[in-house]
Motif scaffolding. Sequence first.
Motif, mmCIF file in Angstrom:
data_model
loop_
_atom_site.group_PDB
_atom_site.id
_atom_site.type_symbol
_atom_site.label_atom_id
_atom_site.label_comp_id
_atom_site.label_asym_id
_atom_site.label_seq_id
_atom_site.Cartn_x
_atom_site.Cartn_y
_atom_site.Cartn_z
ATOM 1 N N ILE A 110 28.430 -41.721 4.140
ATOM 2 C CA ILE A 110 27.517 -40.591 4.289
ATOM 3 C C ILE A 110 27.657 -39.738 3.036
ATOM 4 N N PHE A 111 26.578 -39.572 2.322
ATOM 5 C CA PHE A 111 26.642 -38.810 1.094
ATOM 6 C C PHE A 111 26.389 -37.334 1.383
ATOM 7 N N PRO A 112 27.097 -36.448 0.703
ATOM 8 C CA PRO A 112 26.853 -35.018 0.926
ATOM 9 C C PRO A 112 25.470 -34.633 0.404
ATOM 10 N N ALA A 113 24.932 -33.546 0.940
ATOM 11 C CA ALA A 113 23.619 -33.085 0.489
ATOM 12 C C ALA A 113 23.649 -32.871 -1.008
ATOM 13 N N ASN A 114 22.612 -33.348 -1.692
ATOM 14 C CA ASN A 114 22.599 -33.225 -3.154
ATOM 15 C C ASN A 114 21.730 -32.068 -3.621
#
Length: 594
Positions: A110-114
Amino acid sequence: MAQTIQQQLVYYTKQAVKELYGADMPENQIALQETRKEFDGQITIVVFPITRFSKKAPEATGTEIGVYLQQRIPEMTAFGTIKGFLNISLSDSYWISLFSTQIVQEGFGIFPANGRKLMVEYSSPNTNKPLHLGHIRNNLLGHSVSEILKAYGYDVIKANLVNDRGIHICKSMLAWQRWGNGETPSSSGLKGDHLVGKYYVVFDKEYKKEINELKAQGQSEDEAKKNAPIIREAQRMLQKWEAGDQEVITLWKTMNGWVYAGFEQTYGRLGVRFDRYYYESDTYLLGKDIIQEGLDKGVFFKKEDNSIWIDLTNEGLDEKLVLRGDGTSVYITQDLGTAQLKYDDFGMDESIYVVGNEQDYHFKVLFLILKKLGKPWANGLYHLSYGMVDLPTGKMKSREGTVVDADDLMDEMTDTARRRTEELGKTEGLSEDEKAQLYHMIGMGALKYFLLKVEPKKRLLFDPNESIDFQGHTGPFIQYTHARIKSVLSKGAFTDSLPLLSPPSLAPSERDLIQVLGNYPMIIEASAKEFSPAQLANYVYEVAKQYNKFYHEESITKAEDAEVRNFRLYLSETTARTIAKGMGLLGVEVPERM
RNA sequence: GCGCCAAUAGCUCAGUUGGAUAGAGCAACGGUUUUCUAAACCGUCGGUCUCAGGUUCGAAUCCUGAUUGGCGUACCA
């Protein structure tokens, strides 16, 4: 975060080249790949690029690098150099710890909000006929790409630009007026979009008849097409619509209302949603101010007849009309305006248009114009172009009835799912509701996976006589694997509170499974960057396949050691979650049992 | 005519920034279930990666040219 083993390998390889050969090797020349199955090891360094610096044979170079690496990387247990490939074996404890500390985590992949906002426009139907298989591909692509980009950290807005006005709608309206006898969806039992589509076909039949009559009277094909009374009538209707004629507007609203009700059902079954609808009836007049802006900036020029053009011959394209001589819009005029409107509404950093490859040229021109106009956001525009869905007989054509209807196809898929499930005797203990839900899930899983596993760019062949598979490289296979794992977990009484223990060693299929699971974040990244659900689809298949291999070769709930048993239960649970997450991003649900 | 895209096993498709003997599924044939779901697993068969040149230590992948197929090249959308 600690360095990954891959980063360590690259780092120390670079050091090795420096110390052993006195050269500075750029990191991007150090090529890592997964070791092929027939050789020992899990990670491979390609030696050939290094020989440029070592000035030695690949074998010798590989061995020297291998010795150097093994002295410095404790996780590395062995290596072998075969024909210029340095194959590296990592210890079981490395793989166990990679799994236990990272892969098993809820947030893995899960990638953090960019902080970037992105719009995906897709679906964009005409409201004169029901959706067909080509639209399904568009919808699934748009939905899936949106979900993947969300998972990659974007704030995504899903938009649908509905083509709700124009000559094609008037055709359906006119035919309904003449021959409809007041037929409505409730009076006929027909779904609204199908009812309207029926009159579109009626119109076309009559139109063709009139064309033939005129040709019999000696008119040319082109003349006949222009002069047929029914098409002239439809054009008059369009003019009335544009003039705001009450009667026409009322009919238009009524019939579009039927279509929207029908579309909502179809969208619901497909599982796609939109955050924002745009209607061409609101936007078709936009863009004229941009034309003026372009004239002022000298990007456009006016011809003698007052038509306005842009010269793109320096870019290898043609001259392109952007506004008619009579001051009315063409397709690209409104698209310019709509692009500006969307940006004014949301201020997004990027904007993706999911539109078939027949419009490649149009989007090339559209984006180029916006760049020439100096729109700072023009660089964030991207046309996600996908290939047409063809039948063995060729292209689908709505008017000729050679389309695979979306609703019919979904019915068939669900029906096949029901038949197969019943044949396999897997319905025991399920309520009617649960059965219906399961058949829908499996049928749609088969359909969606079938469409999404192919690279968007490629055209797709669909043979209506050959049913979509439920075995092998398919959605149901992956769904089945998920259900199977759920069954194992329940037999093994798995819960979160079970201690995750470390086994003394790993079986080969177990280690391979960990390695595949560990690739998940990379795959999300690649799919997002390339706007390609197909990559994710093929990956999830690999996960399922690898799990089934593991399942067949090793005992899970029946493993004798508690360490092994618990570890394998966690491995199973993580596999199920990876499958569910990945399929979720494809818009495919997975069942608890099947 | 010009432009864009595609071409990999009988069929449907994978093939990462160029890397090992080009991989899956379907179809065909054979095997696996007293054991955690056989929509599964294992094996056999199947290839001039459309063709011809070129670049490279190395090409399905990059370049050039051809062939075949699709699409576009509208004051249609």
